[in-house]
Design a protein around this motif. Structure first.
Motif, mmCIF file in Angstrom:
data_model
loop_
_atom_site.group_PDB
_atom_site.id
_atom_site.type_symbol
_atom_site.label_atom_id
_atom_site.label_comp_id
_atom_site.label_asym_id
_atom_site.label_seq_id
_atom_site.Cartn_x
_atom_site.Cartn_y
_atom_site.Cartn_z
ATOM 1 N N ASN A 76 66.788 74.766 68.764
ATOM 2 C CA ASN A 76 66.653 73.435 69.355
ATOM 3 C C ASN A 76 65.431 73.440 70.255
ATOM 4 O OD1 ASN A 76 68.999 72.537 68.181
ATOM 5 N ND2 ASN A 76 70.253 72.910 69.970
ATOM 6 N N TYR A 77 64.795 72.288 70.385
ATOM 7 C CA TYR A 77 63.649 72.146 71.267
ATOM 8 C C TYR A 77 63.938 71.037 72.251
ATOM 9 C CZ TYR A 77 59.066 70.885 73.012
ATOM 10 O OH TYR A 77 58.014 70.594 73.840
ATOM 11 N N ARG A 78 63.729 71.334 73.522
ATOM 12 C CA ARG A 78 63.917 70.318 74.559
ATOM 13 C C ARG A 78 62.571 70.099 75.248
ATOM 14 N NH1 ARG A 78 68.928 71.197 77.804
ATOM 15 N NH2 ARG A 78 69.771 70.294 75.918
ATOM 16 N N LEU A 79 62.082 68.902 75.193
ATOM 17 C CA LEU A 79 60.801 68.496 75.741
ATOM 18 C C LEU A 79 60.827 68.558 77.268
ATOM 19 C CD1 LEU A 79 58.199 67.100 74.572
ATOM 20 C CD2 LEU A 79 59.329 64.949 75.042
ATOM 21 N N SER A 80 59.743 69.044 77.892
ATOM 22 C CA SER A 80 59.682 69.043 79.351
ATOM 23 C C SER A 80 59.342 67.639 79.839
ATOM 24 C CB SER A 80 58.631 70.028 79.861
ATOM 25 O OG SER A 80 57.339 69.493 79.724
ATOM 26 N N GLN A 81 59.708 67.353 81.075
ATOM 27 C CA GLN A 81 59.429 66.035 81.651
ATOM 28 C C GLN A 81 57.922 65.805 81.769
ATOM 29 O OE1 GLN A 81 61.881 63.720 82.284
ATOM 30 N NE2 GLN A 81 60.150 62.335 82.480
ATOM 31 N N VAL A 82 57.159 66.863 82.055
ATOM 32 C CA VAL A 82 55.701 66.745 82.171
ATOM 33 C C VAL A 82 55.095 66.289 80.839
ATOM 34 C CG1 VAL A 82 53.565 68.042 82.591
ATOM 35 C CG2 VAL A 82 55.588 68.500 83.986
ATOM 36 N N LEU A 83 55.506 66.922 79.740
ATOM 37 C CA LEU A 83 54.992 66.546 78.426
ATOM 38 C C LEU A 83 55.473 65.153 78.030
ATOM 39 C CD1 LEU A 83 53.333 67.314 75.961
ATOM 40 C CD2 LEU A 83 55.324 68.483 75.053
ATOM 41 N N LYS A 84 56.711 64.844 78.342
ATOM 42 C CA LYS A 84 57.258 63.523 78.030
ATOM 43 C C LYS A 84 56.442 62.437 78.733
ATOM 44 C CE LYS A 84 61.723 63.278 77.871
ATOM 45 N NZ LYS A 84 63.149 63.168 78.221
ATOM 46 N N ASP A 85 56.112 62.688 80.002
ATOM 47 C CA ASP A 85 55.295 61.715 80.742
ATOM 48 C C ASP A 85 53.898 61.601 80.153
ATOM 49 O OD1 ASP A 85 57.425 61.229 82.437
ATOM 50 O OD2 ASP A 85 56.684 62.564 84.030
ATOM 51 N N ALA A 86 53.305 62.719 79.734
ATOM 52 C CA ALA A 86 51.968 62.699 79.150
ATOM 53 C C ALA A 86 51.948 61.927 77.833
ATOM 54 C CB ALA A 86 51.470 64.116 78.929
ATOM 55 N N ILE A 87 52.982 62.101 77.025
ATOM 56 C CA ILE A 87 53.072 61.386 75.748
ATOM 57 C C ILE A 87 53.232 59.888 75.968
ATOM 58 C CG2 ILE A 87 54.551 61.026 73.732
ATOM 59 C CD1 ILE A 87 55.056 64.060 73.766
ATOM 60 N N ASN A 88 54.008 59.531 76.979
ATOM 61 C CA ASN A 88 54.281 58.117 77.250
ATOM 62 C C ASN A 88 53.299 57.504 78.236
ATOM 63 O OD1 ASN A 88 56.621 57.787 75.589
ATOM 64 N ND2 ASN A 88 57.694 59.083 77.022
ATOM 65 N N ASN A 89 52.260 58.255 78.616
ATOM 66 C CA ASN A 89 51.223 57.772 79.539
ATOM 67 C C ASN A 89 51.797 57.240 80.841
ATOM 68 O OD1 ASN A 89 49.051 58.349 77.787
ATOM 69 N ND2 ASN A 89 49.459 56.457 76.669
ATOM 70 N N THR A 90 52.757 57.957 81.399
ATOM 71 C CA THR A 90 53.301 57.574 82.690
ATOM 72 C C THR A 90 52.908 58.595 83.736
ATOM 73 O OG1 THR A 90 55.391 58.724 82.243
ATOM 74 C CG2 THR A 90 55.286 56.392 81.671
ATOM 75 N N LYS A 91 52.917 58.193 84.965
ATOM 76 C CA LYS A 91 52.556 59.024 86.131
ATOM 77 C C LYS A 91 51.126 59.357 86.140
ATOM 78 C CE LYS A 91 57.024 60.817 87.248
ATOM 79 N NZ LYS A 91 57.836 61.935 87.538
#
Length: 93
Positions: free
Chosen positions: A78-93
């Motif tokens: 299983n792969y769980r995405l980090s919050q940092v990468l999730k934010d980078a993908i969604n252009n947030t923060k």
């Protein structure tokens, strides 16, 4: 993105020879594969977690014939995405 494209990006960013970059990428993936094969999890900060889980044996059904079959126990990744990468993908923060 393919492994060859990863090697090309490493070559452009680091300036080593393409052969050295290919060796670096190969060794990186080799270390990850060996670690996961031994049952350990891999956590890459800012990227995510690769988690090895053990699934139990269970009864299943062949969808074509309807016959019941035994599905063997196995390991799954299983792969769980980090919050940092999730934010980078969604252009947030």
């Amino acid at each position: 993105m393919t492994k060859i494209e990863i090697v090309a990006n490493v070559y452009e960013k680091l300036g080593f020879s393409k052969r050295e970059c290919a060796d670096i990428v190969d060794k990186f993936f080799e270390v990850i594969k060996e670690t996961l094969a031994s049952g350990e999890n891999v956590k890459i900060s800012g990227f995510g977690n690769f988690i090895v889980k053990q699934k139990k044996a269970r009864r299943g059904r062949n969808p074509q014939t309807g016959d019941e079959i035994e599905i063997a126990k196995r390991k799954v990744l299983n792969y769980r995405l980090s919050q940092v990468l999730k934010d980078a993908i969604n252009n947030t923060k």
